[in-house]
Design a protein around this motif. Structure first.
Motif, short mmCIF file in Angstrom:
data_model
loop_
_atom_site.label_atom_id
_atom_site.label_comp_id
_atom_site.label_asym_id
_atom_site.label_seq_id
_atom_site.Cartn_x
_atom_site.Cartn_y
_atom_site.Cartn_z
N GLU A 58 0.84 -1.21 0.00
CA GLU A 58 0.00 0.00 0.00
C GLU A 58 0.86 1.25 0.00
O GLU A 58 0.63 2.19 -0.75
CB GLU A 58 -0.91 0.02 1.25
CG GLU A 58 -2.09 -0.92 1.17
CD GLU A 58 -2.92 -0.70 -0.10
OE1 GLU A 58 -3.23 0.47 -0.40
OE2 GLU A 58 -3.21 -1.71 -0.78
N GLU A 59 1.88 1.25 0.88
CA GLU A 59 2.74 2.42 0.99
C GLU A 59 3.53 2.64 -0.30
O GLU A 59 3.67 3.78 -0.76
CB GLU A 59 3.69 2.24 2.19
CG GLU A 59 4.53 3.46 2.53
CD GLU A 59 3.70 4.71 2.85
OE1 GLU A 59 2.61 4.58 3.43
OE2 GLU A 59 4.16 5.82 2.50
N LEU A 60 4.00 1.54 -0.88
CA LEU A 60 4.80 1.64 -2.11
C LEU A 60 4.01 2.32 -3.23
O LEU A 60 4.55 3.10 -4.00
CB LEU A 60 5.26 0.24 -2.54
CG LEU A 60 6.21 0.19 -3.74
CD1 LEU A 60 7.57 0.80 -3.39
CD2 LEU A 60 6.40 -1.24 -4.22
N LYS A 61 2.71 2.02 -3.28
CA LYS A 61 1.85 2.61 -4.33
C LYS A 61 1.84 4.14 -4.22
O LYS A 61 1.77 4.83 -5.22
CB LYS A 61 0.42 2.10 -4.17
CG LYS A 61 0.20 0.76 -4.84
CD LYS A 61 -1.27 0.40 -4.82
CE LYS A 61 -1.43 -1.10 -4.93
NZ LYS A 61 -2.55 -1.63 -4.15
N ASN A 62 1.91 4.64 -2.98
CA ASN A 62 1.83 6.09 -2.78
C ASN A 62 3.15 6.82 -2.94
O ASN A 62 3.16 8.04 -3.09
CB ASN A 62 1.32 6.39 -1.36
CG ASN A 62 -0.04 5.81 -1.13
OD1 ASN A 62 -0.85 5.74 -2.06
ND2 ASN A 62 -0.30 5.35 0.09
N VAL A 63 4.25 6.07 -2.85
CA VAL A 63 5.56 6.74 -2.88
C VAL A 63 5.79 7.42 -4.23
O VAL A 63 5.69 6.80 -5.28
CB VAL A 63 6.70 5.72 -2.62
CG1 VAL A 63 8.06 6.38 -2.73
CG2 VAL A 63 6.55 5.08 -1.27
N LYS A 64 6.08 8.74 -4.16
CA LYS A 64 6.30 9.48 -5.40
C LYS A 64 7.80 9.80 -5.53
O LYS A 64 8.36 10.53 -4.71
CB LYS A 64 5.47 10.78 -5.34
CG LYS A 64 5.49 11.55 -6.64
CD LYS A 64 4.61 12.81 -6.51
CE LYS A 64 5.16 13.94 -7.33
NZ LYS A 64 4.95 15.25 -6.76
N TYR A 73 14.09 13.01 -6.17
CA TYR A 73 13.11 13.62 -5.26
C TYR A 73 12.16 12.56 -4.72
O TYR A 73 11.70 11.67 -5.45
CB TYR A 73 12.28 14.67 -5.99
CG TYR A 73 13.11 15.87 -6.41
CD1 TYR A 73 13.21 16.99 -5.59
CD2 TYR A 73 13.80 15.86 -7.62
CE1 TYR A 73 13.98 18.08 -5.97
CE2 TYR A 73 14.57 16.95 -8.01
CZ TYR A 73 14.66 18.06 -7.18
OH TYR A 73 15.43 19.13 -7.55
N LEU A 74 11.87 12.68 -3.42
CA LEU A 74 10.87 11.84 -2.77
C LEU A 74 9.79 12.81 -2.30
O LEU A 74 10.08 13.68 -1.46
CB LEU A 74 11.51 11.11 -1.58
CG LEU A 74 10.61 10.39 -0.59
CD1 LEU A 74 9.88 9.23 -1.26
CD2 LEU A 74 11.42 9.87 0.60
N PHE A 75 8.59 12.69 -2.85
CA PHE A 75 7.52 13.65 -2.54
C PHE A 75 8.03 15.10 -2.60
O PHE A 75 7.91 15.85 -1.62
CB PHE A 75 6.93 13.39 -1.14
CG PHE A 75 6.23 12.08 -1.02
CD1 PHE A 75 5.05 11.82 -1.72
CD2 PHE A 75 6.75 11.09 -0.21
CE1 PHE A 75 4.41 10.60 -1.61
CE2 PHE A 75 6.10 9.87 -0.09
CZ PHE A 75 4.93 9.63 -0.79
N VAL A 105 10.88 0.62 -9.78
CA VAL A 105 12.16 1.21 -10.16
C VAL A 105 12.37 1.06 -11.67
O VAL A 105 12.74 2.01 -12.36
CB VAL A 105 13.33 0.55 -9.38
CG1 VAL A 105 14.67 1.10 -9.85
CG2 VAL A 105 13.15 0.76 -7.87
N ASN A 106 12.08 -0.14 -12.18
CA ASN A 106 12.30 -0.38 -13.62
C ASN A 106 11.45 0.54 -14.49
O ASN A 106 11.90 1.01 -15.53
CB ASN A 106 12.01 -1.85 -13.96
CG ASN A 106 13.00 -2.78 -13.30
OD1 ASN A 106 13.98 -2.33 -12.72
ND2 ASN A 106 12.75 -4.08 -13.37
N SER A 107 10.23 0.81 -14.06
CA SER A 107 9.39 1.65 -14.91
C SER A 107 9.91 3.09 -14.93
O SER A 107 9.84 3.76 -15.97
CB SER A 107 7.91 1.53 -14.56
OG SER A 107 7.63 2.33 -13.48
N ILE A 108 10.48 3.56 -13.82
CA ILE A 108 11.08 4.92 -13.81
C ILE A 108 12.28 4.95 -14.79
O ILE A 108 12.40 5.84 -15.63
CB ILE A 108 11.55 5.32 -12.38
CG1 ILE A 108 10.36 5.38 -11.42
CG2 ILE A 108 12.33 6.63 -12.39
CD1 ILE A 108 10.73 5.56 -9.94
#
Ligand code: DC
Length: 217
Positions: A58-64, A73-75, A105-108
């Motif tokens: 759940e948390e991973l989904k929100n991490v920007k 940058y993180l959020f 990570v791979n998609s970024i």
């Protein structure tokens, strides 16, 4: 457009060399380890155990996470020093075992690489992230030499450390990165391996430059 994958174990000189090659060839340098480190940092800060669970997912989904002008940058907060602490590598190595983390990570990395030429350093760039990369390099060095480099780096930053402790951490991280089931650290079949144990940064950069020039012809 072209892509260069530079893989290898902790302390093999990947980031210094990848940055230099990107500068020489005029393409974007991406530090894949930094993104794993940011995820490890964020989860640890939130006291979420670094293993697969509903809470973690759940948390991973929100991490920007964003990469803009070579900064991470993180959020919207720039992250650098926070993920260079002694324990950050081990946290990164833990989250790197989780498939959903690897997908994120791979998609970024792939999204940026679809728009421009990149040099990416990591563990699985040539094998998984960009299997069609035109150039693939695998850097190695003895664990003792890698520990010596890391120890000197920490000393330069005034971070106290014992050489034996650094060597132990290098060996632990090698084991975690090589033995995991998902995208383990290994050279791609079509990669060129360079043992940097007794080579200077300039020597390694020179060899990679020649390899790229020769292969381009
Ligand atoms: O390159 P580094 O030391 O910053 O990487 C930290 C950890 O992140 C590394 O021990 C394993 C993980 N990692 C990975 O699994 N795959 C990558 N492509 C890059 C890093």
């Amino acid at each position: 457009m072209f892509h260069i994958a530079i893989d290898g174990p902790a302390g093999s000189g990947k980031s210094t060399i990848a940055k230099s090659i990107a500068g020489i060839l005029g393409c974007k340098y991406l530090d894949s380890g930094a993104i794993y480190r940011i995820i490890g940092y964020h989860m640890t800060k939130k006291n979420i155990p670094l293993k697969k669970s509903q809470e973690f997912t759940e948390e991973l989904k929100n991490v920007k996470i964003e990469v803009k002008n070579d900064k991470y940058y993180l959020f919207d907060e720039e992250i650098n020093e926070q993920i260079r602490k002694k324990e950050s590598g081990m946290y990164a190595s833990e989250v790197a075992k989780i498939g959903e983390v690897r997908d994120k990570v791979n998609s970024i990395l792939r999204s940026i690489s679809s728009k421009m030429s990149t040099v990416i350093d990591g563990r699985d760039i040539g094998t998984v992230v960009l299997p069609d990369a035109e150039f693939k390099i695998f850097l190695t060095a003895s664990p003792e030499e890698r520990a010596r480099r890391r120890f000197c780096e920490l000393r330069e930053k005034n971070i106290s450390a014992e050489y034996d402790e650094v060597l132990k951490e290098i060996n632990e991280r090698d084991a975690a990165d090589t033995l995991r089931n998902l995208a383990p650290l290994r050279p791609a079949e079509d990669s060129v391996t360079i043992d940097t144990t007794s080579l200077s940064v300039e020597d390694v950069v020179g060899r990679i430059k020649r390899y790229v020039e020769e292969k381009k012809q």
